[in-house]
Design a protein around this motif. Structure first.
Motif, PDB file in Angstrom:
ATOM      1  N   PRO A   1      -5.040   9.990 -10.154  1.00 46.26           N
ATOM      2  CA  PRO A   1      -4.883   9.596  -8.752  1.00 46.26           C
ATOM      3  C   PRO A   1      -6.192   9.144  -8.109  1.00 46.26           C
ATOM      4  O   PRO A   1      -6.207   8.157  -7.365  1.00 46.26           O
ATOM      5  CB  PRO A   1      -4.350  10.868  -8.083  1.00 46.26           C
ATOM      6  N   ALA A   2      -7.291   9.847  -8.412  1.00 43.37           N
ATOM      7  CA  ALA A   2      -8.582   9.465  -7.841  1.00 43.37           C
ATOM      8  C   ALA A   2      -9.005   8.086  -8.332  1.00 43.37           C
ATOM      9  O   ALA A   2      -9.537   7.274  -7.561  1.00 43.37           O
ATOM     10  CB  ALA A   2      -9.640  10.505  -8.217  1.00 43.37           C
ATOM     11  N   VAL A   3      -8.765   7.807  -9.604  1.00 47.91           N
ATOM     12  CA  VAL A   3      -9.101   6.489 -10.164  1.00 47.91           C
ATOM     13  C   VAL A   3      -8.272   5.405  -9.486  1.00 47.91           C
ATOM     14  O   VAL A   3      -8.783   4.325  -9.146  1.00 47.91           O
ATOM     15  CB  VAL A   3      -8.862   6.479 -11.685  1.00 47.91           C
ATOM     16  N   LEU A   4      -6.988   5.670  -9.286  1.00 49.20           N
ATOM     17  CA  LEU A   4      -6.107   4.688  -8.661  1.00 49.20           C
ATOM     18  C   LEU A   4      -6.472   4.450  -7.196  1.00 49.20           C
ATOM     19  O   LEU A   4      -6.373   3.319  -6.707  1.00 49.20           O
ATOM     20  CB  LEU A   4      -4.649   5.143  -8.779  1.00 49.20           C
TER      21      LEU A   4
ATOM     22  N   SER B   1      -8.623  -3.844  -2.288  1.00 49.56           N
ATOM     23  CA  SER B   1      -8.473  -4.141  -0.855  1.00 49.56           C
ATOM     24  C   SER B   1      -9.695  -4.881  -0.330  1.00 49.56           C
ATOM     25  O   SER B   1      -9.568  -5.867   0.409  1.00 49.56           O
ATOM     26  CB  SER B   1      -8.261  -2.847  -0.065  1.00 49.56           C
ATOM     27  N   ALA B   2     -10.888  -4.415  -0.709  1.00 54.15           N
ATOM     28  CA  ALA B   2     -12.115  -5.083  -0.278  1.00 54.15           C
ATOM     29  C   ALA B   2     -12.183  -6.503  -0.837  1.00 54.15           C
ATOM     30  O   ALA B   2     -12.587  -7.446  -0.133  1.00 54.15           O
ATOM     31  CB  ALA B   2     -13.332  -4.275  -0.725  1.00 54.15           C
TER      32      ALA B   2
ATOM     33  N   THR C   1       0.825  -1.209   0.000  1.00 51.35           N
ATOM     34  CA  THR C   1       0.000   0.000   0.000  1.00 51.35           C
ATOM     35  C   THR C   1       0.860   1.261   0.000  1.00 51.35           C
ATOM     36  O   THR C   1       0.589   2.216  -0.741  1.00 51.35           O
ATOM     37  CB  THR C   1      -0.946   0.008   1.206  1.00 51.35           C
ATOM     38  N   PHE C   2       1.919   1.271   0.831  1.00 50.44           N
ATOM     39  CA  PHE C   2       2.831   2.419   0.842  1.00 50.44           C
ATOM     40  C   PHE C   2       3.465   2.616  -0.529  1.00 50.44           C
ATOM     41  O   PHE C   2       3.548   3.746  -1.037  1.00 50.44           O
ATOM     42  CB  PHE C   2       3.914   2.227   1.905  1.00 50.44           C
ATOM     43  N   ALA C   3       3.922   1.527  -1.157  1.00 45.92           N
ATOM     44  CA  ALA C   3       4.544   1.631  -2.477  1.00 45.92           C
ATOM     45  C   ALA C   3       3.533   2.126  -3.512  1.00 45.92           C
ATOM     46  O   ALA C   3       3.855   2.949  -4.388  1.00 45.92           O
ATOM     47  CB  ALA C   3       5.112   0.274  -2.886  1.00 45.92           C
ATOM     48  N   TYR C   4       2.310   1.632  -3.407  1.00 44.43           N
ATOM     49  CA  TYR C   4       1.253   2.019  -4.347  1.00 44.43           C
ATOM     50  C   TYR C   4       0.952   3.513  -4.237  1.00 44.43           C
ATOM     51  O   TYR C   4       0.835   4.217  -5.262  1.00 44.43           O
ATOM     52  CB  TYR C   4       0.005   1.191  -4.045  1.00 44.43           C
TER      53      TYR C   4
ATOM     54  N   ALA D   1      -9.525   4.738  -5.975  1.00 47.89           N
ATOM     55  CA  ALA D   1     -10.750   3.941  -6.030  1.00 47.89           C
ATOM     56  C   ALA D   1     -10.411   2.478  -6.338  1.00 47.89           C
ATOM     57  O   ALA D   1     -10.993   1.552  -5.756  1.00 47.89           O
ATOM     58  CB  ALA D   1     -11.699   4.507  -7.080  1.00 47.89           C
ATOM     59  N   ALA D   2      -9.460   2.259  -7.248  1.00 46.38           N
ATOM     60  CA  ALA D   2      -9.043   0.895  -7.587  1.00 46.38           C
ATOM     61  C   ALA D   2      -8.424   0.206  -6.373  1.00 46.38           C
ATOM     62  O   ALA D   2      -8.675  -0.984  -6.123  1.00 46.38           O
ATOM     63  CB  ALA D   2      -8.044   0.924  -8.748  1.00 46.38           C
ATOM     64  N   TRP D   3      -7.629   0.963  -5.616  1.00 48.07           N
ATOM     65  CA  TRP D   3      -7.013   0.401  -4.392  1.00 48.07           C
ATOM     66  C   TRP D   3      -8.090  -0.020  -3.399  1.00 48.07           C
ATOM     67  O   TRP D   3      -7.987  -1.105  -2.796  1.00 48.07           O
ATOM     68  CB  TRP D   3      -6.095   1.442  -3.757  1.00 48.07           C
TER      69      TRP D   3
END
Length: 271
Positions: free
Chosen positions: A160-163, A171-172, A143-146, A165-167
């Motif tokens: 960034p907002a898309v990424l 994660s879920a 997560t830190f690297a992402y 949301a993808a994270w």
């Protein structure tokens, strides 16, 4: 879904038929109390200090440097946080192991045999808890690297907002896929090492919606039981009130663990 309903009801019916099975929940409550006594104050002040003093982490220049700065600035506090999390996780796995044994023994389950059985499986419990801790640490590192990558490309509009949301979605997805790892690990004693992870991943396929709904219902029921304890504790002095909360926490923990074990075992039988 028959499996879900039978598991939710079965957890309650099992405790009503054998109330002595809340003993593992009571032991878990005592262990959680011990962990709070040993580590919670240090962990809480550590987290509050991070929030109130963000300048402590401002010298890194990159989000990748944040973990190092945290550990360099708060080594004892980080170890306390890890110990606190580890003890909580191990306690939850221990309770799951108790109810896996109780479910396997059925009507012949005796509480003395159940508790003794959990201590005979301590190696399995420790392995499962350490594996979960390693998965959590790996997730934090990734997560830190992402987010470091997101920080580098933050100049690109909307990306960034898309990424992010993808994270959140990934994660879920991973959480639901691996939510039953502890349950499967203690129920499937013949499975060793990474095979337990692989079995969890395979078992959860095409069950994600059911797992999501089931886990939400278990959390709601468990918190409702705990809420009754908090409400009832208002009618007693501080010491007795704590014992009342501990009792209802034990019932909620026992119910949740029993329901999880039954859900997995029933789903195996129906597949």
């Amino acid at each position: 879904n028959y499996t879900m309903i039978s598991s939710l009801l079965g957890g309650a019916v099992g405790l009503v038929r054998k109330p002595v099975l809340i003993v593992p929940g009571i032991i878990a409550g005592l262990l959680v109390t011990l962990s709070f006594f040993l580590f919670f104050e240090t962990t809480l002040f550590f987290l509050l200090d991070l929030v109130s003093n963000p300048n402590t982490l401002s010298g890194g220049g990159s989000i990748l440097a944040v973990p190092y700065l945290i550990f360099a600035s708060y080594p004892l506090e980080v170890l306390s946080l890890l110990a606190f999390a580890g003890l909580i996780i191990a306690t939850n796995i221990w309770v799951l192991q108790a109810f896996a044994i109780a479910e396997r023994e059925g009507d012949n389950a005796r509480i003395s045999a159940v508790v003794a059985g959990t201590f005979s499986k301590i190696q399995r419990i420790v392995f499962t808890a350490i594996t979960i801790m390693c998965l959590v640490v790996l997730y934090i590192i990734v997560t830190f690297a992402y987010f470091a990558l997101i920080d580098l490309i933050s100049f690109i509009p909307l990306l960034p907002a898309v990424l992010v949301a993808a994270w959140a979605i990934i994660s879920a997805y991973l959480y639901l896929k691996l939510l039953f790892f502890g349950t499967i690990s203690v129920c499937e004693e013949k499975i060793k090492g990474k095979e337990a992870l692989l079995k969890t991943w395979k078992w959860s396929s095409r069950k994600l919606i059911g797992i999501l709904v089931f886990s939400i219902l278990v959390v709601i029921i468990g918190n409702f039981i705990l809420g009754i304890g908090f409400t009832a504790s208002d009618f007693f002095d501080e010491t007795t009130g704590y014992l009342v909360i501990l009792l209802f926490y034990s019932i909620g923990t026992a119910y949740s663990s029993f329901a999880f074990v039954k859900y997995y075992i029933h789903s195996k039988g129906s597949s």
